[in-house]
Write a protein that holds these residues in place. Sequence first.
Motif: not given
Length: 704
Positions: A355-359, A388-394, A416-418, A481-486
Motif C-alpha cells: 500500500a501507498y497513499c499518493v504519493r 487522498l487515495g490509497v493504492f496497491d503498488n503492483n 480500510g481506514e485512513l 492512478v492519475v485518472e482515478y484521482m482526477i
Amino acid sequence: MFYLYVRVVKARDLPPNPVSGSCDPYVEVKLGNYKGKTQHFEKKPNPLWNQVFAFSKDKLQSSILEVFLRDREMVGRDDYIGKVIFDMHEVPTRVPPDSPLAPQWYRLEDRRGETKLKGEVMLAVWMGTQADEAFPDSWHSDAASVHGEGVYNVRSKVYVSPKLWYLRVNVIEAQDVEPHDKTQQPQVFVKAQVGNQVLKTKLCPTKTPNPLWNEDLLFVAAEPFEEQLVLTLENRVAPSKDETVGRIVLPLHTFEKRMDHRTIHSKWFNMEKFGFGVLEADKRHEQKFSSRIHLRVCLEGGYHVMDESTMYISDQRPTSKQLWKQPIGLLEVGILSAQGVQQMKTKDGRGATDAYCVRTRTILDSFNPKWNEQYTWEVYDPSTVITLGVFDNNHLGSNDGGKNDVLQPSGLKKMGELHLAVRFTCLSLAHMIYLYGQPLLPKMHYLHPFTVNQVDSLRFQAMRIVATRLGRAEPPLRKEVVEYMIDVDSHMWSMRRSKANFFRVVSLFSGMMSISKWIGEVCQWKNPVTTVLVHVLFFILVCYPELILPTVFLYMFLIGVWNFRFRPRNPPHMDTKLSWAEAVAADELDEEFDTFPTTKAQDVVRMRYDRLRSVAGRIQTVVGDIATQGERFQGLLSWRDPRATSLFVMFCFVVAVALYITPFKMVALVAGLLWLRHPKFRSKLPSVPSNFFRRLPSRADSML
C-alpha cells in the motif's frame, strides 16, 4: 517513527580472492531477519557506495547489528571477507537539526569476531526519525524484498502537475489555394493538429481560391512544449474524399502568451505544397508559388486549464504565474497510517497488499501500513478540495507490472481506514472573507467563456496530457492512478450515480415540501392553536408590511444559530449512503465499470439498453409534463382556445380595476383569510382556477 540508520560509505584495502586474484565486493547489512545489500563492484578493492539503510524501530528483531563484506562469485556461494558488529544499546541517537554523524573506519573481523582481518569499512550508525535528511533516499526495511530498480518505485515522491496552456488558433482566411486539378475551383477547410489533438474548421461554403473562415480552434499544450502545431489545407474533392493542398509546421514556443483579452496581431504564413521537399527533394531549393494562410495564434495564460471534475477542483489559479494572487493559508496533512486494508493480490500463495497513499513510500506485505509522512500545500482559495487515495503498488521490480487495483465491480466493500492529521493555518482572515465574494475562476472564464462542448473536450485532452506526463516521471505515477484521482470517468453513465443524484434533488426539496405540508396542516386547522397564531402573525404583517423582510432574515438568522449545535465536527468524506452504493445491484455496478465502448456480450448489452430505454422513457414523460404545464401558461394569452383566453382577459381587466380602487392591505387581508379558512368552508372538489387551468390547451396533442 524512529529508525535505525546505517550509512555504508566505502571500504579500502580489501584482500583479493586467492583463486581469481580480484575482489568483487558488496556489503550486506543484517538486523534480525532483515537483510539489505549494496551494489557490487567488479575488481575494485577500494569501492565507494555511500548508501543508507533504514530499519524501523518497531520491527527490530535483534539487539545486534551485523555488517558483512562479501566477495561476489558467479558460481557457488559468495566468499566471506569480514564483518563488523554493533550492539544496539550503544548506538547513538541523532535528531535534526543536529549535524550529521561522522562516519568512522572499522576493521573487519572473522566469523567468530575474535581476529581482525585485512581491510576496513567506513560506516555510520545512529538512531533517528523520519525527519532525518537521509530518510528519503534510504533503503527501507518496510520494503526489504525489493531490489534493483524496484527500490525507486517504493520511495515517497512529490509529483508536480505539468503546466498547461490553452492554445487558441484563430484561422482567418487563406489565399491563392491551388488544387491538384487546375480545372476545378477548390472548396477547402483547415485541419489543425497538436500531438494527438485534431480539430477542423468548417468547410468553406463557396468554391474559391481565397476562402474565409474566421474560426477559433482550441488545444491544450503542456510545458515544455514538445509538440508542434501542424496545419494542413484540405480540398473537398468528393463527399468522402479530401486532398491535401498545403501544409505548415509551427513550433509552439514561438507564439505570444496572452494574459488578458487584448487582441493579438495576426500573421500570414506561407504554406508548403504537400509533398514538396520529400517527393521532390532535388527541387526543394527552387522558388515555387505557394498558398498563404492568415492566422492569429496565442497561448492563453489568463485561463485555468480544467483537468479535473468541474464540480470540485484542487486549484483555480490561472496558467500565468504573474496573475497568481497571494495564498490565504497553509494546509498541512499528516498521512499517519491505515488499518484494515483489504487483500489486493496473492504472493507465494498468501494474500498481500503493498500500500501507498499518493504519493507516500510503499509499505510491503502489510494490511496496517504506517507511513507517518507530512505534506504541505499553499492554499489560494477556500473552495479548494484535497483528494487522498490509497493504492496497491503492483509494479515493483519490473516496468510493466500490471495495473493498480483501484476499485472492484463486486459491490460495496470497506477497504480500510485512513488515519490523518490535518491542519490549516490561515494567513489572513480578512483576505479569505474577501475571496468569498470573488469569482471562483480567473476572469477570462467570464469575459470570454468557452462553450460546454469545448470545456468537456479540453478537459478530456488535459487529463490525457497530465496522465502521460506524470507517467514519464521516475518512479512513474501510473495512468490509472492519475485518472482515478482526477475522476476522469465522472461524465460516464451510471445507474447508481443517477439514483444518487435523483435522491439528492429530492433531499434538496424536502425542506420546501415540509414547509408546504405544514402550511397545509395550518389551513386544515389540524392544530387550532398554531393556526390562530399564524392568523395573528398574518394580521401583523398585513398591517405593517415593512416588517416582512426583517422577519424573514431574522428567521433565517435564528435557524442558522440553532443549527450551529449540529455542525459537522469532522471533514466530509466519502458517503456510501449518499452515493447509493449500499443498495446497488451487481449488474448496475458491472455496467458502471464496463469500458467505453462496451466489451460485454450482446445479450447483456441488449438487456442494459432496454433498461436504459425504460429509465429514459420515464424521464421523457416527466419532461413532457413540465412542457405541458408551461404551454398551458402560454395558452392563457395565446388565443389558441378563444373562449378561455377571452375569459382570462376579462378577468384580468376586472381584477385590475378592482385593485386600483381597493387598498392593497384590504386585498391581502381578504386573500389570506380566504386561504386560511376553516375546512367547513372548503369543498373537496378541485378549485375553479385549477379546473380552468387544466382545460387550457397545450401542444402535446400536436406531437406525433
